[in-house]
Design a protein around this motif. Sequence first.
Motif, PDB file in Angstrom:
ATOM      1  N   GLN A  52      -3.210  -5.128   4.786  1.00 39.98           N
ATOM      2  CA  GLN A  52      -4.542  -5.572   4.366  1.00 39.98           C
ATOM      3  C   GLN A  52      -5.191  -6.514   5.723  1.00 39.98           C
ATOM      4  O   GLN A  52      -4.218  -7.123   6.509  1.00 39.98           O
ATOM      5  CB  GLN A  52      -4.384  -6.401   3.110  1.00 39.98           C
ATOM      6  CG  GLN A  52      -5.871  -6.737   2.708  1.00 39.98           C
ATOM      7  CD  GLN A  52      -5.761  -7.329   1.134  1.00 39.98           C
ATOM      8  OE1 GLN A  52      -4.683  -7.693   0.863  1.00 39.98           O
ATOM      9  NE2 GLN A  52      -7.087  -7.690   0.662  1.00 39.98           N
ATOM     10  N   GLY A  53      -6.266  -6.309   5.963  1.00 40.67           N
ATOM     11  CA  GLY A  53      -6.859  -6.983   7.036  1.00 40.67           C
ATOM     12  C   GLY A  53      -7.201  -8.270   7.096  1.00 40.67           C
ATOM     13  O   GLY A  53      -8.472  -8.659   6.925  1.00 40.67           O
ATOM     14  N   PHE A  54      -6.373  -9.201   7.251  1.00 42.10           N
ATOM     15  CA  PHE A  54      -6.601 -10.716   7.248  1.00 42.10           C
ATOM     16  C   PHE A  54      -5.636 -11.339   8.108  1.00 42.10           C
ATOM     17  O   PHE A  54      -4.440 -10.738   8.310  1.00 42.10           O
ATOM     18  CB  PHE A  54      -6.419 -11.296   5.763  1.00 42.10           C
ATOM     19  CG  PHE A  54      -5.194 -11.216   5.244  1.00 42.10           C
ATOM     20  CD1 PHE A  54      -4.483 -12.054   5.607  1.00 42.10           C
ATOM     21  CD2 PHE A  54      -4.752  -9.818   4.295  1.00 42.10           C
ATOM     22  CE1 PHE A  54      -3.100 -12.168   4.796  1.00 42.10           C
ATOM     23  CE2 PHE A  54      -3.731  -9.885   3.695  1.00 42.10           C
ATOM     24  CZ  PHE A  54      -2.749 -10.712   3.947  1.00 42.10           C
ATOM     25  N   PRO A  55      -5.933 -12.438   8.920  1.00 41.30           N
ATOM     26  CA  PRO A  55      -5.177 -13.115   9.621  1.00 41.30           C
ATOM     27  C   PRO A  55      -4.045 -13.903   8.998  1.00 41.30           C
ATOM     28  O   PRO A  55      -4.464 -14.186   7.891  1.00 41.30           O
ATOM     29  CB  PRO A  55      -6.141 -14.135  10.545  1.00 41.30           C
ATOM     30  CG  PRO A  55      -7.391 -13.561  10.240  1.00 41.30           C
ATOM     31  CD  PRO A  55      -7.468 -12.994   8.947  1.00 41.30           C
ATOM     32  N   ASN A  56      -2.802 -14.121   9.367  1.00 39.59           N
ATOM     33  CA  ASN A  56      -1.818 -14.993   8.744  1.00 39.59           C
ATOM     34  C   ASN A  56      -1.963 -16.357   9.362  1.00 39.59           C
ATOM     35  O   ASN A  56      -1.082 -16.977   9.045  1.00 39.59           O
ATOM     36  CB  ASN A  56      -0.567 -14.322   8.673  1.00 39.59           C
ATOM     37  CG  ASN A  56      -0.035 -14.596  10.059  1.00 39.59           C
ATOM     38  OD1 ASN A  56      -0.594 -14.384  11.279  1.00 39.59           O
ATOM     39  ND2 ASN A  56       1.419 -14.551  10.478  1.00 39.59           N
ATOM     40  N   ILE A  89      -6.128   0.890  -2.484  1.00 45.27           N
ATOM     41  CA  ILE A  89      -5.100   0.874  -1.383  1.00 45.27           C
ATOM     42  C   ILE A  89      -4.736  -0.267  -0.781  1.00 45.27           C
ATOM     43  O   ILE A  89      -3.699  -0.688  -0.543  1.00 45.27           O
ATOM     44  CB  ILE A  89      -5.340   2.168  -0.503  1.00 45.27           C
ATOM     45  CG1 ILE A  89      -4.286   2.480   0.285  1.00 45.27           C
ATOM     46  CG2 ILE A  89      -6.698   1.576   0.478  1.00 45.27           C
ATOM     47  CD1 ILE A  89      -2.838   2.997  -0.526  1.00 45.27           C
ATOM     48  N   PHE A  90      -5.573  -1.146  -0.284  1.00 44.22           N
ATOM     49  CA  PHE A  90      -5.277  -2.406   0.370  1.00 44.22           C
ATOM     50  C   PHE A  90      -4.591  -3.228  -0.910  1.00 44.22           C
ATOM     51  O   PHE A  90      -3.607  -3.892  -0.397  1.00 44.22           O
ATOM     52  CB  PHE A  90      -6.509  -3.174   0.737  1.00 44.22           C
ATOM     53  CG  PHE A  90      -7.465  -2.321   1.661  1.00 44.22           C
ATOM     54  CD1 PHE A  90      -6.988  -1.994   3.014  1.00 44.22           C
ATOM     55  CD2 PHE A  90      -8.590  -1.783   1.302  1.00 44.22           C
ATOM     56  CE1 PHE A  90      -7.596  -1.121   3.916  1.00 44.22           C
ATOM     57  CE2 PHE A  90      -9.286  -0.923   2.315  1.00 44.22           C
ATOM     58  CZ  PHE A  90      -8.725  -0.643   3.581  1.00 44.22           C
ATOM     59  N   SER A  91      -5.082  -3.486  -2.091  1.00 44.28           N
ATOM     60  CA  SER A  91      -4.482  -4.247  -2.998  1.00 44.28           C
ATOM     61  C   SER A  91      -3.166  -3.702  -3.336  1.00 44.28           C
ATOM     62  O   SER A  91      -2.188  -4.572  -3.515  1.00 44.28           O
ATOM     63  CB  SER A  91      -5.310  -4.479  -4.202  1.00 44.28           C
ATOM     64  OG  SER A  91      -6.530  -5.025  -3.943  1.00 44.28           O
ATOM     65  N   TYR A  92      -2.904  -2.521  -3.358  1.00 47.41           N
ATOM     66  CA  TYR A  92      -1.735  -1.640  -3.570  1.00 47.41           C
ATOM     67  C   TYR A  92      -0.607  -1.984  -2.641  1.00 47.41           C
ATOM     68  O   TYR A  92       0.539  -2.455  -3.194  1.00 47.41           O
ATOM     69  CB  TYR A  92      -1.835  -0.307  -4.019  1.00 47.41           C
ATOM     70  CG  TYR A  92      -0.640   0.231  -4.218  1.00 47.41           C
ATOM     71  CD1 TYR A  92       0.303   0.289  -5.254  1.00 47.41           C
ATOM     72  CD2 TYR A  92      -0.168   1.476  -3.039  1.00 47.41           C
ATOM     73  CE1 TYR A  92       1.322   0.988  -5.399  1.00 47.41           C
ATOM     74  CE2 TYR A  92       0.910   2.261  -3.466  1.00 47.41           C
ATOM     75  CZ  TYR A  92       1.681   1.789  -4.487  1.00 47.41           C
ATOM     76  OH  TYR A  92       2.959   2.606  -4.499  1.00 47.41           O
TER      77      TYR A  92
END
Length: 380
Positions: free
Chosen positions: A32-36, A14-17
């Motif tokens: 998706q759980g990452f900082p930009n 689901i995160f990749s999708y």
Amino acid sequence: MQFKSKLPYIHSHIFSYMSGLANQYNAINLSQGFPNFEPDAVLKNLVAKCLSENTSQYAPMPGLPLLREEIARKIQCCFNVAVDPDTEVTIGCGATEMIFDTITAFIWPGDEVIIIEPGYDCYRPAIDVVGGVPVVYKMKAPDFSIDWQELAACITPKTRMICISTPNNPTGALMSREDMQELARLTAGTNIIILSDEVYEHMVFDGAVHESPLKYPELRERTVAVYSFGKTLHITGWRIGYAVAPPLLTAELRKVHQNSVFSTPHPLQKAIALYLSESDEYLNLNTLYQQKRDLFRQAMATTKFKPLSCPGSYFQLYDYSAISDEGDLAFCERLVKEYGVAAIPVSRLYTDHQDDRLIRFCFAKTDDVLLAAAKRLELL
């Protein structure tokens, strides 16, 4: 060729999708759980320095001694708990590897593992791969607290492990001191292992305190606690995490780690170790992310989305039932395609895809991105 899949229920992650959909439609990605934003320039410069210092070969299997020593110092500072860096700390390729290794090391076919949902979706596949039996305890919206009487009913003579997560992904719910005491009471006199996922340990808001089983002697002896430098230092792409456990459990964990990845990137480990020896900036994460949470919630106040409590992590749940009767996956797909904002449907973080009309936004983004996303969501 014919074979039977061990993970027949896994198709598109689901995160990749959702990230792929965000890229396709040029949407603001709060899924998706990452900082930009970039990590500290000091840390990046240390990587360049370490690359020139004979770090091109394997690091020791358990992890670079210097880094394990810094982790022990960090735990002493944060939890007032003494940890032996040689026998109780293991460096892995991200927290997910440490979780997989722990489940693989201790779960035999037929062993039951209690998982708490909604939650990070890596626990069940690891259990299934080794022939364990996932036993799901479901927290209830909107507060997502644990009813220990109900959880106790999940325990049987076959229970071998309980997986906990605090702060929880996706809900941000925290386990309290009282929760830890209940967990200690339930597991006393048993052979049950606690797998404690604490990757958001430094993202606890409104004056709350992060509680870890490592703080409680009766739990520490049975706990493998897992952490992530990716979350703590804004370096999710580096894939460096670690596990802390008593020597008996660590020895078994390392057997799996040794025969899966063996070791993690040497220059990255050294750079992180040197950085930790110079900086405790991670202690300010609670302030950084509380400000981002509050900014995003304030900006979203003009929308029809209803926020749930967010005591920790860098995720905010929203109820969209005042906007649409769609299922959460369909709603998230429409958000991307029509409004240019990507979120995660919370139903995909339940084994049975329970749909409470909740979606998860990641607020680990720069302020301009958070404000732009909220502006687009005003249109619903």
